[in-house]
Design an enzyme around this catalytic site. Sequence first.
Site, mmCIF file in Angstrom:
data_model
loop_
_atom_site.group_PDB
_atom_site.id
_atom_site.type_symbol
_atom_site.label_atom_id
_atom_site.label_comp_id
_atom_site.label_asym_id
_atom_site.label_seq_id
_atom_site.Cartn_x
_atom_site.Cartn_y
_atom_site.Cartn_z
ATOM 1 N N HIS A 121 137.585 1.978 75.510
ATOM 2 C CA HIS A 121 136.379 2.582 74.991
ATOM 3 C C HIS A 121 136.422 1.421 73.602
ATOM 4 O O HIS A 121 137.523 1.425 72.947
ATOM 5 C CB HIS A 121 136.074 3.817 74.428
ATOM 6 C CG HIS A 121 134.921 4.317 73.704
ATOM 7 N ND1 HIS A 121 135.696 4.828 71.783
ATOM 8 C CD2 HIS A 121 133.850 4.297 73.487
ATOM 9 C CE1 HIS A 121 134.695 4.696 71.620
ATOM 10 N NE2 HIS A 121 133.349 4.662 72.352
ATOM 11 N N HIS A 167 132.321 -2.112 65.175
ATOM 12 C CA HIS A 167 131.864 -1.078 65.107
ATOM 13 C C HIS A 167 131.326 -0.395 63.861
ATOM 14 O O HIS A 167 131.753 -0.235 63.302
ATOM 15 C CB HIS A 167 133.453 -0.145 65.909
ATOM 16 C CG HIS A 167 132.919 1.464 66.357
ATOM 17 N ND1 HIS A 167 133.418 2.326 65.340
ATOM 18 C CD2 HIS A 167 131.956 1.630 66.784
ATOM 19 C CE1 HIS A 167 132.734 3.537 65.876
ATOM 20 N NE2 HIS A 167 132.461 3.092 67.057
#
Length: 608
Positions: A121, A167
């Site tokens: 992830h 991110h």
Amino acid sequence: MSKQTYRVCLCFSRRFKLAVAEAPEEIKALFNQYSENGIMTDNHLHRFLIEVQKQEKATLEEAQVIVESLKHLALFHRKGLNLEAFFKYLFGDNNPPLDLKLGAHHDMTAPLSHYFIHTGHNSYLTGNQLSSDCSDVPIINALKKGVRVIELDIWPNSDKDDVEVLHGRYTVVVLMLESLIWVLNDVTLTTPVQLIKCLRSIKEHAFTASEFPVVITLEDHLTPDLQSKVSQMVTQTFGDTLFFPGSECLKEFPSPESLKKRIIISTKPPKEYLEAKEIKDKESDSQKGNAAPDEEAWGKEIHNLKGHIPVDDKNELDEGDNDAEEDPDEGDQKLPHDTAPEYKRLIAIPAGKPKGGLEECLKVDPDNVRRLSLSEQQLEDAAETHGKEIVRFTQRNILRVYPKGIRVNSSNYNPLIGWMHGAQMVAFNMQGYGRSLWMMQGMFRANGGCGFVKKPDFLLKSGPHGEVFDPKAKLPVQKTLKVKVYMGEGWYYDFHHTHFDAYSPPDFYVRVGIAGVPADTGMKKTKTLEDNWIPVWDEEFEFPLTVPELALLRIEVHEYDMSEKDDFGGQTCLPVRELREGIRAVPLHDRKGNKYNSVKLLVRVEFV
């Protein structure tokens, strides 16, 4: 060196005898049973391998190879093994708990949906989810450890003319001091890395640890012109290794065997973003309380599958359950959705949520397969009411489970909630560490560490009336696992002599248990042995198993500390269904999963 000295103060010191590793009494008795006149010949050892080690297919030649391998020892006897040489073999590197020679031995010709797949992830993050650097280094590290699914969040750069991996740029909820919650909008605190650099690193390292396919899941925040640029980057970087599904929808996923050394792209077709309907997380605050002294050292054990694995040694935050990370199958609703056709052609595993609620999401299309993503909390909530429907969905389709967004320090959750419902891609933050990641590492030590583990048959098959496995059903005990912990050694060589205690040798104890379905989960503990670098516990534990196919054997060693938290002394996690019976040398690993050079336990494993 026969004694060790610890200085207590300037004028006083303590001296302790250094123990030498000796065979436990039960090992001595077995040696006497399988030897003659103090010597174990090739034939004796062959019989021992079959009868005690349960290696029914062991040959006399294998026994001879073991004897030959010990000839370099000064204690070797030309006619065979004496007790010391036999003990060296049992406690040596050539007697592991898993058969490493088997390699990838599961049937690899079934569709991808029939396998648990080692999944990362936010694979590009070096640390926490909020402010750490983005880099290709975590991607390389993950691939070297056998991870087969790499996730990349792709965004336009500041000039809108290139693509970066980072991110952020959406709402992030930050838990501060366990009570104050900050909401930050349009956050971009991570430092980006160029997409092309990540793609080139994937190409270079994709098949270092395994020849089976690598899936790249893209969380796309791009405009059509940049999608076209990504298509060009991907096709030029991977060339013939890139798998294209063809023009028609896949009726069934291809097999890992047919996709060896291939790269697969998975994302949601961008033109369908607007059709997606968000499934809201209904998450409650995690319960917090003061742990008992033993729990503070070890972290609370799992009694059920609601919530994440609690933290140990304050290495992970005890987060709340708010989930502010966007669903990767929802995409960026603000972007135009005129898809670049060459970009859509790359998508071999389409992802997305159908319009409608949970029932629509879990509908099985006999003519089409797809990937669905749910957060850990969404899966837990769905499992309460639709457990069997999730199992049925995962028989043909792929379910990806990802950590909730509040895990800003890159902690993880209990992977069993996904596995027991058939979820193939249980996505983890591989850059962290903790018990849940140890469990992930344990599961994927199976099948030669190739990153694909065949799901048990009960998760793949339906009954004559269409019935499927019910994760909530109360099941009978299938078998009982007996684990006897004889002794341990190696800390003296791998740690400084004052690492555990400044004034005396360490006081070790072992925790042994099972991670599995709720009925099978639990931990037990040996006594604490004081002032001993080579502790001999000689204790046996039994674990009744209702679903042994999903069970993991957990072993942890700590050093008791009266005044502070107990020190960490090693851990391992092993797939029960691949354990070799008999007396085995079990190597231990550090918090990050790296194997120690010398630390190991001597353990006996039996199934009854």
